[in-house]
Design a protein around this motif. Structure first.
Motif, PDB file in Angstrom:
ATOM      1  N   GLU A 253     -13.748  11.184  -6.983  1.00 42.26           N
ATOM      2  CA  GLU A 253     -13.853  10.337  -5.796  1.00 42.26           C
ATOM      3  C   GLU A 253     -13.124  10.964  -4.613  1.00 42.26           C
ATOM      4  OE1 GLU A 253     -12.377   6.517  -7.102  1.00 42.26           O
ATOM      5  OE2 GLU A 253     -14.245   6.142  -8.215  1.00 42.26           O
ATOM      6  N   ALA A 255     -10.536  10.029  -2.938  1.00 46.32           N
ATOM      7  CA  ALA A 255      -9.064  10.071  -3.009  1.00 46.32           C
ATOM      8  C   ALA A 255      -8.591  11.267  -3.836  1.00 46.32           C
ATOM      9  CB  ALA A 255      -8.535   8.768  -3.609  1.00 46.32           C
ATOM     10  N   ASP A 350     -10.276  -1.913  -8.938  1.00 41.53           N
ATOM     11  CA  ASP A 350      -9.595  -1.912  -7.634  1.00 41.53           C
ATOM     12  C   ASP A 350      -8.658  -3.105  -7.503  1.00 41.53           C
ATOM     13  OD1 ASP A 350     -10.466   0.447  -6.595  1.00 41.53           O
ATOM     14  OD2 ASP A 350     -12.243  -0.415  -5.621  1.00 41.53           O
ATOM     15  N   ARG A 359      -1.677   3.026  -6.592  1.00 40.42           N
ATOM     16  CA  ARG A 359      -2.966   3.625  -6.201  1.00 40.42           C
ATOM     17  C   ARG A 359      -3.530   4.351  -7.410  1.00 40.42           C
ATOM     18  NH1 ARG A 359      -2.131   9.288  -3.155  1.00 40.42           N
ATOM     19  NH2 ARG A 359       0.017   9.650  -3.792  1.00 40.42           N
ATOM     20  N   ILE A 361      -6.276   7.224  -8.932  1.00 38.77           N
ATOM     21  CA  ILE A 361      -7.191   8.348  -8.747  1.00 38.77           C
ATOM     22  C   ILE A 361      -8.090   8.337  -9.977  1.00 38.77           C
ATOM     23  CG2 ILE A 361      -7.394  10.838  -8.373  1.00 38.77           C
ATOM     24  CD1 ILE A 361      -5.636   9.392  -6.266  1.00 38.77           C
TER      25      ILE A 361
END
Ligand code: FAD
Ligand code: MLT
Ligand code: ZN
Length: 447
Positions: A253, A255, A350, A359, A361
């Protein structure tokens, strides 16, 4: 010197019994730095007979043994929890037999790395079916013990599917050996497959014999930008319907790509940025290749055919692990969910991550529904986000470990993927193989 140390020194030789804390620390800290222990000593036996004598000595003294290969495992299974344990490094078990081209097989010692095994097979025009970014360090013994998957699981299956037999030393020092390479065999319990995936809790693996595959025609790599994971799952299915020999279908993705680029200095892979990416490898005939190029032209995608260009595209995917670790100590959650549920899982993930003020990844082997959820933020010993993500995977009909294993990291949640009856049967197997519980205590089962 204590009595056990003296015995181990007599068995392995003084240069192969390490006690200096500065040296043993490297064997007692896992690749992620999340799991750290202390080793009483590290032994490096040179053949199976030394492993057997060392296990007998440790058993007599009631001292636990932690088998270790390349120490690239990501769930803390190869490092000791208590300072009393002996780490048994299998890295010196490096015999590599000739490739048997008649039957397409090879035997390799536990300490041979996956890169060495693959290169050995390739020189004989054959391929070893497992490949992973840790190839230069991960060993034959460690990949059997974890039943490692990797980027080619979609094509050849995990390590278990390559394994024809093994040699291993049991906790009482007895050696079992099935390296004869006879593929037809039906004589009772399959001990080879039982020990595969047992994460060092049933035996110390000293060698394995493997089936090899015919080398495939030149490979083509496609990297496509996509709007989301659903599109990535759809695109990999489309590629698989066009080309029979898809060798990898990987996902990452924006990120993760940003971290990789910041860490490596690599340029952007495509003309514009996308929320998500699919990277696929295919062994393609000219006709297949043409179809793939046409498909790629319909997307924003690049196609690479020569080795260097392909490696450049693969770097965006393979350098995720080191780039994430450069940011902090990640909680590495390796789940798989049915492909039909992957988009729903990703969407709900999410909100789980937001609640944890962390966060994530996310990347992985999307062709087999395997996502690596790397959570940055929570303290290393805070398991709450781990629990929440693993529960979410289980709710979507998935598994809490697709390829890394349970290790020390996931013992408390094994019940999310295995029933009470299964866990009881597994504990009974453990007790039969290792009645004193000296092999890798605290791994796979909660202490
Ligand atoms: P170690 O980390 O030393 O040990 C792992 C486990 O196996 C421990 O429980 C240990 O006790 C046991 N063990 C080790 N050797 C023996 C032995 N001889 N006998 C009995 N038990 C033993 N994994 C995947 O599945 N797929 C991937 O794509 C993948 N990519 C990776 C990429 C990177 C950059 C890194 C750092 C790791 C990756 N991994 C991947 C995880 C790791 O490489 C695998 O789990 C691998 O199988 C570990 O091998 P090792 O030799 O390093 O074992
Ligand atoms: C990978 O697929 O690259 C690995 O399993 C390593 C990781 O999860 O970081
Ligand atoms: Zn992986």
């Amino acid at each position: 010197m204590d009595a056990l140390l003296a015995e181990l020194t007599a068995i392995c030789g003084p240069e192969h019994v390490l006690t200096d804390p500065d040296v043993t620390a490297g064997y007692a800290t896992d690749w992620t730095r999340r799991f750290r222990g202390l080793a009483r000593c590290v032994i490096r036996p040179g053949h199976a007979a030394e492993v057997a004598r060392a296990l007998v000595a440790c058993g007599r003294h009631g001292v636990a043994v932690v088998p270790q290969g390349g120490n690239t495992g990501l769930v803390g299974g190869g490092v000791p929890a208590s300072e009393n344990a002996v780490v048994l490094s299998a890295r010196r078990l490096r015999r590599l037999g000739p490739v048997d081209t008649l039957s397409g097989q090879v035997t390799a010692g536990a300490g041979v790395t996956i890169a060495e095994l693959r290169a050995h097979a390739a020189r004989a025009g054959l391929e070893y079916g497992v490949d992973l970014a840790a190839r230069d360090s991960a060993t034959v013994g460690g990949t059997i013990a974890t039943n490692a998957g990797g980027i080619q699981t979609i094509r050849y299956g995990p390590t278990r599917a390559q394994l024809l037999g093994l040699e291993a030393v049991l906790a009482d020092g007895s050696v079992i050996s099935r390296l004869g390479g006879i593929q037809a065999g039906n004589t009772g319990y399959d001990l080879t497959q039982l020990i595969a995936g047992s994460e060092g809790t049933l035996a110390v693996i000293t060698a394995g014999s493997f089936r090899l595959w015919p080398a495939e025609p030149p490979t083509l790599t496609v990297l496509a930008g996509v709007p989301d994971i659903e599109a990535a799952a759809g695109l990999q299915a489309e590629i698989r319907s066009l080309v029979p020999a898809v060798r990898a279908a990987e996902y990452f993705e924006a990120a993760g790509l940003a971290l990789v680029r910041a860490h490596t200095g690599l340029p952007a892979p495509l003309k514009r940025d996308y929320p998500a990416y699919l990277l696929a490898d295919a062994a393609a005939s000219d006709d297949d290749a043409e179809q793939l190029v046409v498909l790629a032209q319909l997307q924003d995608a690049v196609v690479a055919m020569d080795t260097q260009a392909r490696a450049r595209l693969w770097a965006y995917r393979e350098r995720h692990t080191e780039s994430i670790s450069a940011e902090g100590i990640p909680h590495k959650l390796d789940v798989a969910v049915p492909l039909a549920r992957i988009a729903a899982f990703r969407a709900e993930l999410d909100s789980v991550i937001a609640k944890a003020d962390a966060r994530a990844i996310v990347f992985g082997h999307i062709g087999v529904g395997n996502l690596h959820v790397n959570v940055l933020g929570p303290a290393p010993d805070d398991d709450s986000v781990d629990d929440a993500v693993l529960r979410l995977a289980a709710e979507h009909g998935g598994t809490i470990s697709a390829e890394h294993g349970i290790g020390r990291a996931k013992t408390a949640v094994l019940h999310l993927s295995r029933s009470a009856a299964e866990i009881a049967a597994m504990r009974a197997v453990k007790a039969a193989f290792d009645p004193a519980g000296l092999l890798n205590p605290g791994v796979l089962f909660a202490p």
